[in-house]
Design an enzyme around this catalytic site. Structure first.
Site, PDB file in Angstrom:
ATOM      1  N   LYS A  14      18.006  50.467  53.525  1.00 18.27           N
ATOM      2  CA  LYS A  14      18.108  51.507  52.491  1.00 18.27           C
ATOM      3  C   LYS A  14      16.764  52.230  52.294  1.00 18.27           C
ATOM      4  CE  LYS A  14      19.780  48.581  49.345  1.00 18.27           C
ATOM      5  NZ  LYS A  14      20.049  47.311  50.079  1.00 18.27           N
ATOM      6  N   ARG A  91      24.797  48.447  41.700  1.00 19.91           N
ATOM      7  CA  ARG A  91      25.113  47.219  42.425  1.00 19.91           C
ATOM      8  C   ARG A  91      26.275  46.467  41.799  1.00 19.91           C
ATOM      9  NH1 ARG A  91      19.641  46.456  44.823  1.00 19.91           N
ATOM     10  NH2 ARG A  91      19.640  44.596  46.080  1.00 19.91           N
ATOM     11  N   ARG A 125      10.458  41.459  57.693  1.00 23.34           N
ATOM     12  CA  ARG A 125       9.960  42.734  57.172  1.00 23.34           C
ATOM     13  C   ARG A 125       8.719  42.600  56.291  1.00 23.34           C
ATOM     14  NH1 ARG A 125      14.572  44.755  52.896  1.00 23.34           N
ATOM     15  NH2 ARG A 125      14.384  43.031  51.432  1.00 23.34           N
ATOM     16  N   ARG A 160       7.857  39.533  51.472  1.00 24.08           N
ATOM     17  CA  ARG A 160       8.180  39.710  50.065  1.00 24.08           C
ATOM     18  C   ARG A 160       8.587  38.352  49.525  1.00 24.08           C
ATOM     19  NH1 ARG A 160      12.696  44.246  49.255  1.00 24.08           N
ATOM     20  NH2 ARG A 160      13.837  42.609  48.199  1.00 24.08           N
ATOM     21  N   ARG A 171      21.287  36.225  48.063  1.00 23.38           N
ATOM     22  CA  ARG A 171      21.391  37.692  47.946  1.00 23.38           C
ATOM     23  C   ARG A 171      22.559  38.235  48.743  1.00 23.38           C
ATOM     24  NH1 ARG A 171      15.755  38.802  49.846  1.00 23.38           N
ATOM     25  NH2 ARG A 171      16.292  40.995  49.983  1.00 23.38           N
TER      26      ARG A 171
HETATM   27  P1  ADP Z   1      17.464  44.158  48.761  1.00 22.99           P
HETATM   28  O1  ADP Z   1      16.607  44.054  49.943  1.00 22.99           O
HETATM   29  O2  ADP Z   1      18.150  42.868  48.440  1.00 22.99           O
HETATM   30  O3  ADP Z   1      18.399  45.336  48.790  1.00 22.99           O
HETATM   31  P2  ADP Z   1      15.973  45.311  46.462  1.00 22.99           P
HETATM   32  O4  ADP Z   1      14.559  45.582  46.761  1.00 22.99           O
HETATM   33  O5  ADP Z   1      16.905  46.470  46.359  1.00 22.99           O
HETATM   34  O6  ADP Z   1      16.456  44.248  47.543  1.00 22.99           O
HETATM   35  O7  ADP Z   1      16.076  44.453  45.096  1.00 22.99           O
HETATM   36  C1  ADP Z   1      15.311  43.287  44.879  1.00 22.99           C
HETATM   37  C2  ADP Z   1      15.833  42.534  43.665  1.00 22.99           C
HETATM   38  O8  ADP Z   1      15.709  43.363  42.502  1.00 22.99           O
HETATM   39  C3  ADP Z   1      17.298  42.149  43.708  1.00 22.99           C
HETATM   40  O9  ADP Z   1      17.519  40.944  44.409  1.00 22.99           O
HETATM   41  C4  ADP Z   1      17.625  42.041  42.219  1.00 22.99           C
HETATM   42  O10 ADP Z   1      17.134  40.833  41.678  1.00 22.99           O
HETATM   43  C5  ADP Z   1      16.810  43.172  41.630  1.00 22.99           C
HETATM   44  N1  ADP Z   1      17.606  44.431  41.576  1.00 22.99           N
HETATM   45  C6  ADP Z   1      17.345  45.593  42.242  1.00 22.99           C
HETATM   46  N2  ADP Z   1      18.269  46.534  41.971  1.00 22.99           N
HETATM   47  C7  ADP Z   1      19.155  45.964  41.112  1.00 22.99           C
HETATM   48  C8  ADP Z   1      20.342  46.406  40.468  1.00 22.99           C
HETATM   49  N3  ADP Z   1      20.831  47.659  40.652  1.00 22.99           N
HETATM   50  N4  ADP Z   1      20.993  45.524  39.647  1.00 22.99           N
HETATM   51  C9  ADP Z   1      20.528  44.288  39.453  1.00 22.99           C
HETATM   52  N5  ADP Z   1      19.428  43.796  40.026  1.00 22.99           N
HETATM   53  C10 ADP Z   1      18.726  44.617  40.857  1.00 22.99           C
END
Ligand code: ADP
Ligand code: ZN
Length: 212
Positions: A14, A91, A125, A160, A171
């Site tokens: 993304k 989400r 990553r 990370r 996740r």
């Molecule tokens: P990913 O690589 O899993 O897509 P992100 O960087 O988008 O990771 O998100 C990291 C973390 O931040 C998620 O695992 C969650 O804990 C939190 N998070 C991010 N966006 C949301 C959302 N829209 N709703 C709830 N939690 C979120």
């Protein structure tokens, strides 16, 4: 003025796809909820402290916290004027419904990647702490080892904190249970485009996807 959502499993790319869109539309606002939370966590803000325990386990941060944060961001002038890319939001169904009350959406780009590749992408990553450029230990090292392609600063592999095998499993599970059902929600609105994002796309293709 474009209003886009990028949708996909953790590690689908993304953030990478968002930066490809920004090469085509430089002024568009890239709103990554994950990045905003990580920034707040680093600066130990009240928002960061609230999100911390959830992020560390790979659970979702509660809807009301995320929704407030995104509403604030969407109300800013630059976003209203130049449009936005939502990356990592919505989400859950309540998040999608809250979003539909503040704005309409032109397009949802759904990034599809086989699960085996997703796992390697996540476990490999890392990004440049200086400019945010994204790399991967297995697939996409900087051209010159240890030097960022984009900004020239030194860079080393650093995962990370939620990119460990154990958190990743959770996740992916959370994605299947909470987030995947949203695909049908947006398909019903007729605004979803599915893209095979196993490989980074040429700019011509990115243009075509977002231009009509
Ligand atoms: P990913 O690589 O899993 O897509 P992100 O960087 O988008 O990771 O998100 C990291 C973390 O931040 C998620 O695992 C969650 O804990 C939190 N998070 C991010 N966006 C949301 C959302 N829209 N709703 C709830 N939690 C979120
Ligand atoms: Zn850099």
């Amino acid at each position: 003025m474009k209003k886009l959502i990028i949708f996909g499993a953790p590690g689908a790319g993304k953030g990478t796809f968002a930066s490809q869109i920004k090469e085509v539309i430089p002024q568009i606002a890239h709103i990554s909820t994950g990045d905003i939370f990580r920034e707040n966590l680093k600066n130990e803000t009240p928002l960061g402290l609230k999100a911390k325990e959830f992020m560390e386990k790979g659970d979702l941060v509660p809807d009301d916290i995320v929704i407030d944060m995104v509403c604030d961001r969407l109300n800013k002038e630059d976003v209203k004027k130049n449009g936005f890319i939502l990356d990592g939001f919505p989400r859950t169904l309540p998040q999608a419904e809250a979003l539909s009350e503040i704005t309409d959406i032109d397009l949802v780009v759904l990034l599809k990647v086989p699960e085996g590749i997703i796992i390697k992408r996540i476990l490999g990553r890392y990004s440049c702490p200086n400019c945010g450029a994204i790399y991967n230990k297995f697939f996409m090292k900087p051209k010159k080892e240890g030097i960022c392609d984009e900004c020239g600063k030194t860079i080393e592999f650093k995962q990370r904190s939620d990119d460990t095998e154990e958190t990743l499993k959770n996740r992916l599970e959370v994605f299947k249970n909470n987030t995947k059902p949203l695909i049908q929600y947006y398909k019903n609105k007729g605004i979803v485009k599915e893209i095979d994002y196993t490989k980074k796309l040429p700019q011509k293709k990115v243009k075509k996807i977002i231009k009509n």
